[in-house]
Design an enzyme around this catalytic site. Structure first.
Site, mmCIF file in Angstrom:
data_model
loop_
_atom_site.group_PDB
_atom_site.id
_atom_site.type_symbol
_atom_site.label_atom_id
_atom_site.label_comp_id
_atom_site.label_asym_id
_atom_site.label_seq_id
_atom_site.Cartn_x
_atom_site.Cartn_y
_atom_site.Cartn_z
ATOM 1 C CB THR A 188 -1.076 -0.100 0.969
ATOM 2 O OG1 THR A 188 -0.153 -0.115 2.290
ATOM 3 C CG2 THR A 188 -2.009 -1.376 1.193
ATOM 4 C CB THR B 155 1.452 5.587 3.961
ATOM 5 O OG1 THR B 155 0.695 6.715 3.199
ATOM 6 C CG2 THR B 155 2.247 6.056 5.173
ATOM 7 C CB CYS B 156 2.536 0.209 3.953
ATOM 8 S SG CYS B 156 1.035 0.418 4.790
ATOM 9 C CB SER B 157 5.268 0.491 -0.381
ATOM 10 O OG SER B 157 4.668 -0.423 -0.377
#
Length: 160
Positions: free
Chosen positions: A46, A48-50
């Site tokens: 996703t 922001t996660c990545s």
């Protein structure tokens, strides 16, 4: 009710992708007698996660180890295959251990679930970071809503 500082990590089983396939690890084995920096994301791959969350912990891995952290762990309500592929795509190379909470059992047990069904994602984890020493939560930083302000690597590192 969610877990808070001073609480013991509940018993649960997580799964890691290894060279031999998925392998289970209990929270007792993961956290017992060790200092572990943990962060959780709503989903592998996703935005922001990545782009921000995982890369921050990868970049700061040596700084965490210099401050006495034995291991950095990322937990997500994804399966081990997805977590393994995400680690390769993000060039984690062992700096962060990616653990799957496929059924959300750990996430439910710590009381940090997120309802992503409005986005077609089902039950997920809230975004947070925590420091766990010998199975007990020492620091806990839970994001509000879709924010990314307190669970980042710099914040947790500054709390050590």
């Amino acid at each position: 009710m969610s877990i808070t500082t001073g609480d013991k990590i509940p018993a649960a089983t997580l799964v890691e992708m290894t060279a031999d396939g998925p392998a289970k690890i209990t929270t007792d084995a993961l956290f017992g007698g060790r200092t572990v920096a943990v962060f959780a994301v709503p989903g592998a791959f996703t935005p922001t996660c990545s782009a921000r969350h995982l890369p921050g912990f990868v970049e700061k891995a040596d700084a965490f180890k210099a401050k006495g952290v034995d291991e950095i762990v990322c937990i997500s309500v994804n399966d081990a295959f997805v977590m393994g592929a995400w680690g390769k795509a993000q060039s984690v190379d062992g700096s962060v251990r990616l653990l799957a909470d496929g059924n959300g059992d750990f996430t439910k047990a710590v009381g940090l679930t997120l309802d992503g069904s409005g986005f077609g994602m089902g039950l997920r984890s809230q975004r947070y970071s925590m420091l766990v020493k010998d199975g007990v939560v020492q620091q806990l930083n839970v994001e509000k809503g879709g924010a990314f302000e307190v669970s980042d690597a710099d914040t947790l590192l500054g709390q050590l």
